[in-house]
Every structure is written in C-alpha cells, then in structure tokens.
Design a protein around this motif. Sequence first.
Motif, PDB file in Angstrom:
ATOM      1  N   ASN A  31      -6.037  18.270   6.917  1.00 55.08           N
ATOM      2  CA  ASN A  31      -6.759  17.799   8.090  1.00 55.08           C
ATOM      3  C   ASN A  31      -6.397  16.333   8.286  1.00 55.08           C
ATOM      4  OD1 ASN A  31      -9.222  17.830   5.782  1.00 55.08           O
ATOM      5  ND2 ASN A  31      -9.034  15.913   6.902  1.00 55.08           N
ATOM      6  N   ARG A 401      -6.106  24.760  12.303  1.00 57.06           N
ATOM      7  CA  ARG A 401      -7.154  23.772  12.002  1.00 57.06           C
ATOM      8  C   ARG A 401      -6.506  22.446  11.646  1.00 57.06           C
ATOM      9  NH1 ARG A 401      -9.168  22.032   6.992  1.00 57.06           N
ATOM     10  NH2 ARG A 401     -11.402  21.614   6.833  1.00 57.06           N
ATOM     11  N   THR A 403      -8.704  19.372  11.975  1.00 55.55           N
ATOM     12  CA  THR A 403      -9.792  18.425  11.752  1.00 55.55           C
ATOM     13  C   THR A 403     -10.605  18.862  10.537  1.00 55.55           C
ATOM     14  OG1 THR A 403     -11.416  19.588  13.126  1.00 55.55           O
ATOM     15  CG2 THR A 403      -9.933  18.055  14.243  1.00 55.55           C
ATOM     16  N   THR A 404     -11.597  18.067  10.199  1.00 59.21           N
ATOM     17  CA  THR A 404     -12.444  18.414   9.061  1.00 59.21           C
ATOM     18  C   THR A 404     -13.363  19.580   9.372  1.00 59.21           C
ATOM     19  OG1 THR A 404     -14.039  16.745   9.797  1.00 59.21           O
ATOM     20  CG2 THR A 404     -12.434  16.078   8.127  1.00 59.21           C
TER      21      THR A 404
END
Length: 430
Positions: A31, A401, A403-404
């Motif tokens: 991420n 995905r 991002t966190t």
Amino acid sequence: CEDVWFDDGPVAYEGRAGADVVVNLNASPYNRGRRAERLAMLRGRVAESSCAIAYVNQVGGQDELVFDGDSLIVAADGSLVVTGAQFETALVIVDLPIGPHRPHAVSELLPRVVVSEPRRGDRAALAPPAPRAPLSDHAEVYSALVLGTRDYLAKNGFSEAVIGLSGGIDSSLVATIAVDALGAERVHGIAMPSRYSSDGSLKDAESLCERLGIDLKVVAIEEAHVAFASMLAPVLGREPFGLTDENLQSRLRGVLLMAVSNAIGWIVLTTGNKSEMATGYSTLYGDSAGGFAVIKDVPKTLVYDVCRYRNTQAVLEGLPGPIPDSVLDKPPSAELRPDQRDDQSLPPYEELDPVLQGYVEGDRTAADLVAEGFDPAVVDQVVRLVDGAEYKRRQMPPGVRITTKAFGKDRRMPITNHYRSSALEESGSA
C-alpha cells in the motif's frame, strides 16, 4: 510474515538465543507508504534482537492484493544494507559479517547444533550493491496497478481484455494500464456514444487508441436507447427521464460489453475510481459491470496524477504520452445528460477526496473531520453518500488495492442499519 511485526516476538527471542541473521519470509502486500513503514519496523526488530534481518518479500498479484517485492536487508546496527527490486523478482547476493555466537542463558534451552562454515580463503567479501532508490509515489501506484492487473488476468485464465472507452480520464488510464500489463494486441476498446456524447469525447477515445496501438470499435447506443424508452413508456406512464434515463444509457453499455465478453471470452475491465465507488456515483449493472475493477482503490485526484506520471515517463523515453492532453484538461463528466459535470452531483474532487480519505481510510467520524477543519456541509454530504452506497459496493468486482483500506475485505460495513451521523448536528451548525 507477521512474526516480525510485533515487539518482543520470535525475532527478539532468536536474537537473545544467539542468532546473527534472521531470514524472514514474507507475503506482505503493498500500500502507499509501505516501504517506510517496513523499514521503521525492521529497525525496531534489529534494535531489540541485535542481529541483522533479511526481509524477503513475495512478488505478484493475488485477487485484490499486490505483493511488491522490495526485499530488504537491515544490518545489526540498523543500517540499510541492500534492497531488492520493487514489483519484480530479483536475485541479490551479499556477504554479511557473521561473528561468533554470543553466549546467552536462553541458548542453553535450545538444541545444540554444530554448523561448519566453508572456508572463504582469500576471497574478499562481496561489496553489497548500493540500496536502490525507491520509486516515487506515483510510480509505485502505477506499477502496482499494472502488476495486479497482469496477474489477475493471467492467473484466472484471461488472455485479453475489453474496455468501454468514453474519452474520459478513468477509461483512458485503465486502457493504458491494460496495455502495459498485457500488450496492445490483447487490449480492445469499444466506444458507445449516446445522444449526449460530445464529438470531442469520441475523438479523444480514438486518439487514445491510436497512441496505445489498440483497436477501437464504435457502437452507437441511440437505437437501443430509443427502443428501451418506448418499451418502458407503457410501464412508467411516460418515457424514462432524469436519473432513470441516465442509468439506462449506462446499463445499455454494460449489456454490450458483457455480450462481447460472453461471445469472445475477453474480460471486461471496469473503469470506476474510488471516489465514485465511495459515493455511489456509478450505475449498478452499467459502468460497474465487469470482471475486474482496475482503479477501484484510486481516488479521482490520484487518477489525474498517475495519468500525468505515465505521460511524463513516455516523454522521457522519447514517445508521445498515451493520454491526450484534452482528456486531462476537460472537466470530468459522465455525459448522460446535456452539459453534465461531476461537480453538479458531488463536491469538487479536490474537496471530496481528502474527506473520503479521512472517513474511509482514517476511520474519522464526521465530528473528527469537522474538527480538523473540513466544511461541515461537505462532510455531511460525503458521509451520507458513503453510508448510503454500501449496497452498491457489495456488488462490485474485485480490483487492485493500493491504500491501507480498500472497499471490500478491508472495510466491512452492514448494509442494514439505523445509525446516522450528521456532521452539521455534531458541529452545532444545524
């Protein structure tokens, strides 16, 4: 992987037992900002164990996750010795100084093992290659999107992809990623103009395809639009209008793309971004229809940044940027009604995306966001949109995905609930 992420865990135990080097095998997903987080964590483990750590990370995509490699060796003094490649496999060979095992009381509890080390002779220790400079933030994001897309298709038996190209920024980025992931000969574009599509948008789609070297088919939806409107008129009492008519156009496009996918076997790559998915600014069974959502975790403002990054890289290589300047410059619009712009339905993305980041990724409440200085009216609108769109997100395809906290496994919220949070009430502005 996780045994190295906790204080006073197995690594500290091994260090107290006399280990000089701990080799830690990882499937640690990417991420944004992950490298700095890993390095800080490893230096913490080194400090408590007094031994070097070789952090060996997996490379590749697995559903929504991307494993970015970026393996690290941190010496016993906390210095970064060497790094592996990011988003690609690499073999790095380095000599580490290994001293005599330190006597520790805990070592008496361990089985006694005698290891004979090969004689090095007169060979000098291998000088480690200098640690690689990390990729820029936008380069990391783009590499993750390409790797995640390539592996999802390859590992699930898809060799080619089809994309609905509107001439907009999102579909332009998805097409560019697909070409970099699969090759131009395996990516196909279909433009599906309606009565509201501008001539400029079709020209932008054609220009994009020419620059990327992919084929483009144009299938106008006007005939189907008219037919569906006349079919619905007896049911509705009049021909559809407003949001119903807008969604009808999007769903006609979804039907065409899925028909092509069924007939030929190409996977449909959807083009919605995180800002749209968060706020429900998408059409179920329309622009959300497909097999893989490449940029579902990429906010709209970042979409623009990544497009500019990709164009800049092309220019540095002596090539024209794949995404036309006219795509980057025009106001974002779904073009489902005359003179439509996204900011007629949503706050400007420059205001929307920071609020979304705080609410979705930062787990801030509406009151927290107002206290941080965001406009209470904007916070209230965004929170209501996000909470109301959960049922749509449950029906979206998987995607990369970055991002966190992406929508899906990272953020599980009940669709059925009676909780409502009003930023205006909490801030005393109601």
